[in-house]
Design a protein around this motif. Structure first.
Motif, mmCIF file in Angstrom:
data_model
loop_
_atom_site.group_PDB
_atom_site.id
_atom_site.type_symbol
_atom_site.label_atom_id
_atom_site.label_comp_id
_atom_site.label_asym_id
_atom_site.label_seq_id
_atom_site.Cartn_x
_atom_site.Cartn_y
_atom_site.Cartn_z
ATOM 1 N N THR A 156 3.559 -1.778 -9.411
ATOM 2 C CA THR A 156 3.520 -0.416 -9.941
ATOM 3 C C THR A 156 4.908 -0.410 -10.975
ATOM 4 O O THR A 156 4.811 0.309 -12.115
ATOM 5 N N THR A 160 5.093 -0.007 -14.960
ATOM 6 C CA THR A 160 5.909 1.169 -15.409
ATOM 7 C C THR A 160 6.615 0.729 -16.577
ATOM 8 O O THR A 160 6.889 1.391 -17.623
ATOM 9 N N LEU A 218 1.835 6.613 -12.199
ATOM 10 C CA LEU A 218 2.579 5.483 -11.518
ATOM 11 C C LEU A 218 3.525 5.790 -10.624
ATOM 12 O O LEU A 218 3.718 5.189 -9.593
ATOM 13 N N LEU A 240 1.814 6.452 -7.450
ATOM 14 C CA LEU A 240 1.343 5.208 -6.823
ATOM 15 C C LEU A 240 2.352 4.675 -6.133
ATOM 16 O O LEU A 240 2.197 4.181 -5.146
ATOM 17 N N THR A 241 3.637 4.877 -6.644
ATOM 18 C CA THR A 241 4.796 4.198 -5.957
ATOM 19 C C THR A 241 4.969 4.775 -4.519
ATOM 20 O O THR A 241 5.241 4.237 -3.528
ATOM 21 N N LEU A 286 -4.434 1.636 -8.848
ATOM 22 C CA LEU A 286 -3.457 0.854 -9.800
ATOM 23 C C LEU A 286 -4.444 -0.028 -10.683
ATOM 24 O O LEU A 286 -4.189 -0.178 -11.921
#
Length: 835
Positions: A583, A587, A611, A614-615, A805
């Motif tokens: 991720t 990014t 993003l 998601l992290t 992702l």
């Protein structure tokens, strides 16, 4: 005529005082006798074999005759005479009263015993005109030797209140004062000996024994008490058999039973005669190796010592009357007795003995110079004490005083002697305290003796302990085990168990149809223990404890949770960090290409926010690993719920943007002004705040907390985070699911909109994966036990995060890295212009 005679007999009743006494049959003469102011009777089995006369009814039957001198009882008669003569010489006890005696031989026969009893009670020949209402000529009787004979004697004399004092009758039945009110004994009741037998068996750890007893009052009563006590002490009896001396068939069955049995410890509650019979059969059939436990009746009987007896009885243990040396008795039996008390030693001028036929005494005369057995006599002291007990009771009845003497003119009745005996309390010259308890017996004191063989081959009865019923229960039995030689000459104590002891960790399970000592050892079930030998039941361990491998101790249960050190956790952490790394790389790539059309399409702010979320999704999976605490339980569920809503909100925003963008291409459409960047940010914040609100309410009302789950696994504790409120958790999941379904529907509607890069197709696929993962998660979550529940949840988080992702960003990264020529505005708008 018959009626007349009956009427005459009915109305003509002669008065008792007019009834003349007539003896029927020839009188039975005393074996030893002496006249005195007071007469004491004696009954001993001086001979052991009775010779019955012919009963053909052709002539008058002769008197019963006996043979085979019983040395032990002959010594009892001698000690009685010795004690009487010692009292007659005393100036303190009955100073001017002489005691006479009449001693009869009962021949170890009930018939002879009854004949002798009647002779004692009837006394001398009746003169003409004598009537039958006079009192008994004797004031007390010393005897009998055996319990059955003593029962007959006591029942016969009981109605006349004549006291009977036995030196060796031990049957507990004689303790019944209702049936035997005038019976006394200077030996303890078998109640104590029978119980002591059970105690010594328990002391040596034997729980599997055989039992044989004489089929008479002595054996039956004694064995009954032993069996009852044995049951109370947890001792099992494999068999209990009995026989009488005149029953060879029963004796053979007893021997056969002993041969077939598995126990090697035998309780022999036998009279001396029965023991002689049993020993003979065991020797004939060469049955050896039995650990015999005996009673006082035969344990120290010299008559049992034969060339073959030690092979059978060697190492036997038993109780015996204490051996006491009576001062002066050994010298008395050497000379004084034969000179003064033995009838055939009297001169012809003695008119009371002149008609005696000395042939009656020939077998006794053989013993004149034999005294080796005298120091070993154990019952002599009991006879001695019995004579002195009568003397002390008479001393009180005659109101004797040391200087003034006794009032000889007082007429003493036997029943008065009975009452006086109940009160006697004195100490004899060898130190014993003599008194009678409420059953007419004395205190139980026994020696424990062991049959051992000396180096010269002779057999000795070695004392190895004692039993004293007057002491506290835990001090009554003392045995010096080191001095015992066991059966077969062994130095190691034999084992006698139906089943071996069950070690800790097992319990006893009785074998069907067998005594309680026969059992199987069943291992305790999981979670149960037994920490002692021969446990009947296993104990359940407390809630947080479990049994160890040996099932003999409760230990704390292993606590199970998904720790960082496990392989599974390491794998999950790896993929979590791998997801974070990917991720971050995406990014960085997007940030470096933020001005390209592929990044700017569909609001780059939402892409970066997606993003970021998601992290957070990848990182929140780490909160599920490790020991649950109050804070970690609240953090893991709320972080999961909020980050995923943030993530889905961003995807939903991007989906709406796609739809609005294509709606805006129609003429006159200004729809984009209603969902511009500001509205997109607001929608993400609004959707996220709703989840935050749900989490706050959940944490306020019933937050998740660490919980020790003892239900799923019995052998271990699952340390998990309890949801607190299932409704709260359902609301969090339900809201995420609602947003995901809404996102999927909108993306599905926009999947065919014209564009060289229509992001809605990838969003549709990502939502499909997301929904599939979480729909699969629910049954897996419910069915997975312990730490696997947590692992399934982490897997679902990682799988759905990777799905988002890869589905949304992988195509863009591919175009940026490998198809840069297509990352142009013209290519992105190509299909629109063509349309």
């Amino acid at each position: 005529m018959l009626l007349f005679i009956c009427t005459l007999l009915l109305f003509h009743k002669p008065k008792a005082e007019d009834t003349l006494c007539q003896k029927m049959g020839d009188p039975k003469h005393a074996l030893f006798s002496k006249d005195g102011d007071i007469t004491i009777g004696g009954l001993f089995s001086i001979r052991s074999i009775e010779i019955s006369p012919s009963f053909e009814f052709k002539q008058k039957p002769q008197l019963l005759s006996c043979s085979s001198v019983n040395l032990r009882d002959f010594r009892m008669a001698q000690i009685m005479i010795f004690a009487i003569e010692e009292i007659n010489r005393s100036e303190k006890l009955l100073p001017n009263v002489s005691i006479g005696y009449k001693i009869y031989d009962s021949c170890s026969s009930r018939l002879s015993s009854m004949s002798a009893t009647m002779a004692l009670m009837n006394g001398k020949e009746f003169a003409a005109g004598d009537t039958c209402n006079r009192q008994s000529p004797i004031h007390a009787i010393i005897g009998e030797t055996e319990s059955s004979a003593t029962v007959i004697l006591s029942r016969t004399t009981g109605p006349f209140k004549i006291p009977v004092i036995s030196h060796s009758a031990t049957c507990e039945c004689l303790s019944n004062r209702k049936d035997y009110p005038s019976f006394f004994r200077t030996i303890a009741s078998d109640y104590h000996q029978s119980r002591a037998l059970a105690y010594i068996v328990k002391y040596f750890g034997w729980s599997w024994v055989g039992a044989v007893n004489s089929d008479n009052d002595y054996g039956n009563n004694g064995m009954a008490i032993f069996l009852k006590t044995a049951q109370e002490e947890g001792i099992c009896v494999e068999y209990s058999v009995k026989f009488y001396r005149t029953e060879p068939e029963k004796l053979q069955k007893v021997v056969d039973t002993m041969k077939r049995s598995t126990t090697k410890v035998i309780i022999a509650f036998l009279s001396r005669v029965e023991m002689v019979n049993l020993l003979e059969q065991l020797s004939i059939q060469n049955i050896t190796g039995l650990q015999v436990i005996g009673v006082e009746a035969w344990t120290t009987a010299k008559s049992l010592i034969t060339p073959n007896s030690f092979h059978v009885l060697g190492g036997s243990l038993g109780f015996a009357v204490r051996k006491i040396n009576i001062e002066g008795f050994s010298d008395y039996v050497i000379k004084a007795f034969w000179d003064s008390a033995f009838p055939c030693s009297q001169t012809e001028g003695n008119s009371s003995q002149v008609k005696l036929n000395c042939s009656r005494y020939q077998d006794i005369l053989i013993l004149k110079n034999y005294i080796e057995d005298v120091p070993e006599q154990r019952y002599a002291s009991n006879v001695y004490k019995a004579v002195y007990a009568v003397a002390h009771s008479l001393h009180s009845l005659f109101k004797c005083k040391e200087q003034a003497g006794c009032k000889k003119d007082l007429a003493i009745q036997p029943q008065q002697v009975v009452e006086a005996l109940k009160k006697v309390n004195f100490i004899v010259k060898f130190g014993d305290h003599v008194w009678f308890d409420n059953t007419g017996a004395t205190v139980a004191q026994y020696e424990v003796v062991n049959w051992q063989q000396n180096s010269d081959g002779t057999i000795q009865f070695k004392p190895v302990g004692y039993y004293d019923a007057s002491l506290p229960p835990d001090q009554r039995l003392v045995v010096n085990t080191e001095n015992i030689i066991w059966a077969g000459g062994q130095l190691e104590k034999p084992r006698s168990l139906c089943s071996e002891s069950c070690p800790p960790g097992t319990r006893k399970a009785a074998q069907k149809g067998k005594p309680v000592c026969c059992y199987d050892c069943i291992p305790c079930a999981e979670g149960e223990i037994s920490n002692e030998t021969d446990s009947i039941n296993c104990k359940q361990c407390p809630g947080e404890y479990w049994s160890n491998a040996e099932k003999n101790k409760c230990v704390l249960k292993a606590v199970e949770f998904l720790s960082f050190t496990e392989v599974m956790s390491i794998v999950l952490v790896f993929f979590s960090l791998f997801g974070v790394g990917l991720t971050v790389l995406v990014t960085i790539l997007f940030y470096s290409k933020k001005d390209t059309p592929i990044v700017k399409a569909n609001n780059s702010e939402l892409s970066f926010l997606l993003l970021f979320s998601l992290t957070l999704c990848f990182l929140c999976s780490l909160t599920f690993i490790g020991r649950p605490t109050e804070w970690s339980c609240m953090l893991r569920h709320t972080a999961f719920g909020i980050t995923f809503v943030l993530c889905i909100s961003c995807v939903l925003g991007k989906t709406i943007v796609v739809l609005m963008a294509f709606k805006a291409t129609f003429p006159g459409s200004n729809v984009m002004k209603w969902f511009g960047p500001a509205q997109q940010r607001l929608s993400v914040v609004a959707f996220s705040l709703i989840q935050v609100l749900i989490c706050v309410i959940w944490l306020t009302i019933s937050p998740p907390f660490p919980h020790k789950n003892l239900e799923y696994y019995k052998e271990k504790i699952i340390l998990e985070c309890s949801l607190g409120s299932t409704t709260g958790f359902s609301a969090v999941l339900g809201y995420i699911g609602l947003l995901a379904v809404l996102c999927f529907i909108l993306a599905f509607l926009a999947r065919k909109l014209p564009d060289n890069f229509n992001e809605a197709k990838f969003i549709t696929f990502s939502m499909l994966i997301f929904c599939a993962v979480w729909i699969t998660f629910i049954p897996s979550y419910v069915s997975s036990p312990g730490k696997f529940t947590v692992a399934v949840e982490i897997f679902a988080i990682l799988a759905s995060s990777f799905g988002l992702l890869f589905c949304i960003f992988a195509p863009k990264c591919y175009m940026i890295l490998f198809k840069p020529e297509q990352n142009t505005k013209q290519h992105m708008m190509g299909k629109i212009q063509q349309s």
